[in-house]
Design a protein around this motif. Sequence first.
Motif, short mmCIF file in Angstrom:
data_model
loop_
_atom_site.label_atom_id
_atom_site.label_comp_id
_atom_site.label_asym_id
_atom_site.label_seq_id
_atom_site.Cartn_x
_atom_site.Cartn_y
_atom_site.Cartn_z
N GLU A 269 0.68 -1.31 -0.18
CA GLU A 269 0.14 0.26 -0.22
C GLU A 269 0.89 1.45 0.02
O GLU A 269 0.53 2.32 -0.48
CB GLU A 269 -0.76 0.21 1.17
N ARG A 270 2.64 0.94 1.12
CA ARG A 270 2.21 2.22 0.56
C ARG A 270 3.51 2.50 -0.58
O ARG A 270 3.47 3.95 -1.22
CB ARG A 270 3.90 1.71 2.07
N HIS A 271 4.08 1.59 -1.10
CA HIS A 271 4.74 1.41 -2.51
C HIS A 271 3.58 2.17 -3.43
O HIS A 271 4.05 2.93 -3.91
CB HIS A 271 5.09 0.04 -2.91
N GLU A 272 2.48 1.49 -3.44
CA GLU A 272 1.24 2.37 -4.46
C GLU A 272 0.79 3.54 -4.65
O GLU A 272 1.14 4.24 -5.27
CB GLU A 272 0.08 1.17 -3.78
N PHE A 273 0.81 4.24 -2.68
CA PHE A 273 0.47 5.51 -2.16
C PHE A 273 2.00 5.72 -3.10
O PHE A 273 1.63 7.12 -3.78
CB PHE A 273 0.56 5.38 -1.10
N ARG A 274 2.66 6.08 -2.88
CA ARG A 274 4.11 6.37 -3.40
C ARG A 274 3.82 6.93 -4.52
O ARG A 274 4.35 7.94 -5.10
CB ARG A 274 5.55 5.78 -3.11
N ASN A 275 3.44 5.71 -5.63
CA ASN A 275 3.59 5.23 -7.03
C ASN A 275 2.57 6.70 -7.38
O ASN A 275 2.81 7.44 -8.18
CB ASN A 275 3.16 4.37 -7.77
N GLN A 276 1.56 6.38 -6.40
CA GLN A 276 0.48 7.45 -6.78
C GLN A 276 0.86 8.71 -6.35
O GLN A 276 0.90 9.74 -7.47
CB GLN A 276 -0.53 6.88 -5.78
N ARG A 277 1.94 9.10 -5.98
CA ARG A 277 2.24 10.22 -4.90
C ARG A 277 2.84 11.52 -6.84
O ARG A 277 2.54 11.90 -6.94
CB ARG A 277 2.53 10.45 -3.77
N ILE A 278 3.74 10.29 -6.77
CA ILE A 278 4.87 10.83 -7.93
C ILE A 278 4.29 10.91 -9.33
O ILE A 278 3.99 11.70 -10.10
CB ILE A 278 5.72 9.88 -8.50
N GLU A 279 3.12 10.09 -9.53
CA GLU A 279 2.07 10.43 -10.96
C GLU A 279 1.39 11.06 -10.81
O GLU A 279 1.25 12.25 -11.74
CB GLU A 279 1.07 8.95 -10.49
N LYS A 280 1.16 11.91 -9.25
CA LYS A 280 0.65 12.84 -9.50
C LYS A 280 0.91 14.00 -9.33
O LYS A 280 0.28 15.15 -10.08
CB LYS A 280 -0.29 13.28 -8.10
N GLN A 281 2.41 14.01 -8.84
CA GLN A 281 3.03 15.19 -9.29
C GLN A 281 3.57 15.02 -10.66
O GLN A 281 3.30 16.52 -10.89
CB GLN A 281 4.37 14.73 -8.44
N LYS A 282 3.50 13.79 -11.31
CA LYS A 282 4.06 14.59 -12.50
C LYS A 282 2.74 15.20 -13.42
O LYS A 282 3.02 15.42 -14.17
CB LYS A 282 4.02 12.56 -13.28
N GLN A 283 1.67 14.35 -13.03
CA GLN A 283 0.37 14.81 -13.80
C GLN A 283 0.04 16.68 -13.70
O GLN A 283 0.25 16.99 -14.19
CB GLN A 283 -0.30 14.25 -13.41
N ALA A 284 0.76 17.12 -12.30
CA ALA A 284 0.27 18.48 -11.85
C ALA A 284 1.29 19.27 -12.89
O ALA A 284 1.20 20.07 -13.24
CB ALA A 284 0.48 18.18 -10.54
N ILE A 285 2.86 18.66 -13.02
CA ILE A 285 3.63 19.21 -13.79
C ILE A 285 3.57 19.04 -15.20
O ILE A 285 3.64 20.38 -15.80
CB ILE A 285 5.11 18.45 -13.98
N GLU A 286 3.05 18.23 -15.61
CA GLU A 286 2.64 17.78 -16.78
C GLU A 286 1.22 19.42 -17.32
O GLU A 286 1.23 19.65 -17.90
CB GLU A 286 2.07 16.84 -17.29
N GLU A 287 0.61 19.49 -16.55
CA GLU A 287 0.08 20.15 -16.20
C GLU A 287 -0.79 21.35 -16.65
O GLU A 287 -0.68 22.61 -17.31
CB GLU A 287 -1.57 19.75 -15.32
N ARG A 288 0.58 21.70 -15.78
CA ARG A 288 1.55 23.12 -16.02
C ARG A 288 1.77 23.75 -16.69
O ARG A 288 1.52 24.54 -17.63
CB ARG A 288 2.32 23.28 -14.90
N ARG A 289 2.63 22.60 -17.40
CA ARG A 289 3.18 23.06 -18.66
C ARG A 289 2.25 23.02 -20.67
O ARG A 289 2.28 23.91 -20.91
CB ARG A 289 4.07 21.44 -19.37
N ARG A 290 1.51 22.17 -19.69
CA ARG A 290 0.08 22.58 -21.01
C ARG A 290 -0.89 24.02 -20.68
O ARG A 290 -0.35 24.24 -22.07
CB ARG A 290 -0.84 21.39 -20.91
N LYS A 291 -1.06 24.05 -19.97
CA LYS A 291 -1.27 25.48 -19.76
C LYS A 291 -0.54 26.43 -20.45
O LYS A 291 -0.84 27.22 -20.94
CB LYS A 291 -1.52 25.32 -18.29
#
Lengths: 341, 545
Positions: free
Chosen positions: B457-479
């Motif tokens: 769970e912890r691992h998955e949570f971490r992956n999710q967090r990283i994924e979210k961060q990536k998405q956020a960065i991506e999102e900002r770039r796209r904007k």
Amino acid sequence: MNVEKTTNLNNRFKPHKSVTAMMLVVLVTLVPGVASYLYFFGLGMILNIIVACITALAAEALILWWRKKPVVFYLKDCSALVTAVLLALCLPSLAPWWLTVIATLFAIVIAKHLYGGLGHNIFNPAMIGYVVIIISFPQIMSTQWLNPDATKAIDSYTAATPLDNIKTELDRGQTISEVTEASPTLLFGEFGAYSWEWVNLAFLLGGIALLYLRIIRWHIPLMMLGTIFLIAAVFHYYDSDNYLPPLFHLFSGGTILAAFYIATDPVTSPNTRLGHIYFGIGIGIYTYVIRTWGGYPDGIAFAVLLMNMKTPILDYVTQPRAFGHPKKRHTHITHKKDSQD
Amino acid sequence: MSTTRARIWPFFGGIRLPGHKSESLGKTIQAHSLPQQLILPLNQHIGLSATPAVKPGDKVFKGQLIASASSSVSAPIHAPTSGTIKAITQHPTLHPSGLNAPCIVLEPDTQEQWADTIKPNAHPLQIEPETLRKLIGSAGIVGLGGAAFPTRLKLETGIENNIDTLIINAAECEPYITCDNALILERAAHIIEGIQILLRALNISRCLIGIEDEMKPAIHTLKQALTLTDETDIRLVETPTRYPAGGEKQLVKTLTGKEIPANGLPSDIGVLCHNVGTCYAVYQAIRHGIPLISRIVTVAGPGLGKACNLEVLFGTPIKDLIQLCGGYVNDKTDLLIGGPMMGYPVNSDELPIIKSCNCILVGSRSTKTEQTVMPCIRCGECVDVCPAKILPQILYWHAQAKEFDRIQDYHLFDCIECGCCDYVCPSHIPLVQYFRFAKNEIWSMEKEKLKSDQARERHEFRNQRIEKQKQAIEERRRKKKAALENKPKNLADDPKKSAILAAIERVQRKKSVADVEPKNTSNLSNAQKRQIKETDERRKNNKSE
Ligand code: SF4
Ligand code: SF4
């Protein structure tokens, strides 16, 4: 895990019975039966027993040595001796020695040790030994019984068993009353089969002693004998010319011996008391069916082996309801689910 | 009061055992003199350890709180006598594992000075039920039958589940143990008062006392004590003498005809079970204000001089008790804590007595018969005696094969470890040990699984967090990009933005240049370049050689 090496707490303050003691008691209670055998069928039987015992012990020792098990330790449990004696008691009194040896070897080597030794065999070793030779040497098996009246020198020295005789005659289209008229003394005794009734009675004595000593429980013998009696009574009542009377069934051949000594073998019979009841009924039915319509005069050995095969399933379906569990058989439901997964 | 023979519902299985009770019953309960040192483990009960409330060097009075309950599933500990706290350290304790645990070490000053917190109550039955339960809790009372479950917690679950019957366990079914029996013989009236207090604490009036029918003197004494009260709802029920009649599940079944559901509690079927020893402790705590600081312990067994029941302060080492009972008969001796059927061995007599210890059994090596284990012959003896109505030989089979899934299908966890199967097995198989082994194995597997689940769970949570961060960065770039693309025509109008754009372009151009030429070789002097070239040549030659 080395659980066996740690001390057993409960055993510290207790005396109790052991496998060896149980086996010895079984042997002792056989004495009246064996004695009556010797009386009616001559000393041949004692030779059979001796040959079987020696073969069994030798075979057991060799196999234990080969399987790298403590030889003396396991020989001491006396289970091989019980198998040997029971097997010898099923063989004709005049059976050649090599027949006994073959039967015993099959019992000990194939039926017992190939399955993993004491406690692991699925089939009753004595019955495997018996069935192997009745299939291989049917002639010897059916004729080499000493004629109980041989001492009176009436006709022949050897004879078939009454069950065998009657079966042959019935198969030839004779009725029971015709058979009895032809040879009035040799078939029927006072209540069972000629001479055999007394042998069976002596085994019954030993069997009751086993019950009294709680080495065996009543479920299997009572159910088996009761079933045979009931079916035989129905058929005999319906057609007494073609179907033997119920008491004849109980007190002929190895019925009593099998009911108390062979079918009750703990290793190859079910674990639960309810399982024992079904097991006994099953053997009773098979015995009657094979005796009456099958190809062999006495079907007990086959009946026992057929029910041995059903032991695991009987164990499974007769599990008691564990304490505090609802009445429904939850385990079975979960099991089914498991197997479907 | 009612003494008619009540209806009972006998339980399945069980065995008749030689009682060996008379050996320790003849004498009165003896008080034990003060030992040199009392060692008090912080965990003497089921649940969390108590938290020390004293420091080394503190002077404490008898009955003073020295460790407080750390949660609702815990029990406080009180000073068994007055003295000085010597230390709070690790010490071996009475436990099947024999592990060290934190203990408070108390050196008695032999003054026996009571703490001033001790307050007797003249009319215990006028106290509010809730207050009673609190008082019972703060007196550190736990189940004294052996399980040591905090009594207050049990009472609270009883209240929550609206139970209607209190069951008192006076059926001391294990051989040798007589501490409850002795307590009844000497202090029956106090036990009855304890029961009355418990009934009031539970807000109910119905009580059944279960007692083995062969404990005649105890039955007689209890009956007499009952006639002296005006209670009509406390009934004495005699149960057949058959081990394990005093097992909680078996006793409840015998007295009420109802089975405690598997994985359930007695309160699920409207009853609550307490041991007579606990009733006495409750009486002491409420009537006299004395917290739980001592108990009755049976010291018996074939390897002992004379068996007897002792009233022992907690923390007293075992060897002191044995000395008082005439010492060992042999020098090589086995010690069991509890009865011969369910007790566990310990290998030292230095260990201190704790709240859950009801019996010390001294075996002697000479009475121990050497047992050799034979294969299971499937005789079914074990099935006939198993009170849990399970199939021990099949459990044994699966335990040996380590088939832990199958073994649970055959109800391993309904095994109460009573040892009946063990006792009758003609092959002398230590069945219970196999079952304990399997249970432990399954528990540790489950713990492992839980751990790995948590890790996953912890691992998955971490992956999710990283994924979210990536998405956020991506999102900002796209904007940003979108913002740039949306306003190309306005660029010329907006000098600020065009300046930014130019700057970005510059950077990008630079970047692309950098991509072509490795950075570290871009600004080299000629001499350096030559050197590099030579080195490269050399390498090439080396390779070709
Ligand atoms: S009592 Fe022992 S030998 Fe008999 S079935 Fe049970 S485990 Fe096997
Ligand atoms: S120890 Fe477990 S399996 Fe054995 S008799 Fe007791 S409850 Fe049954």
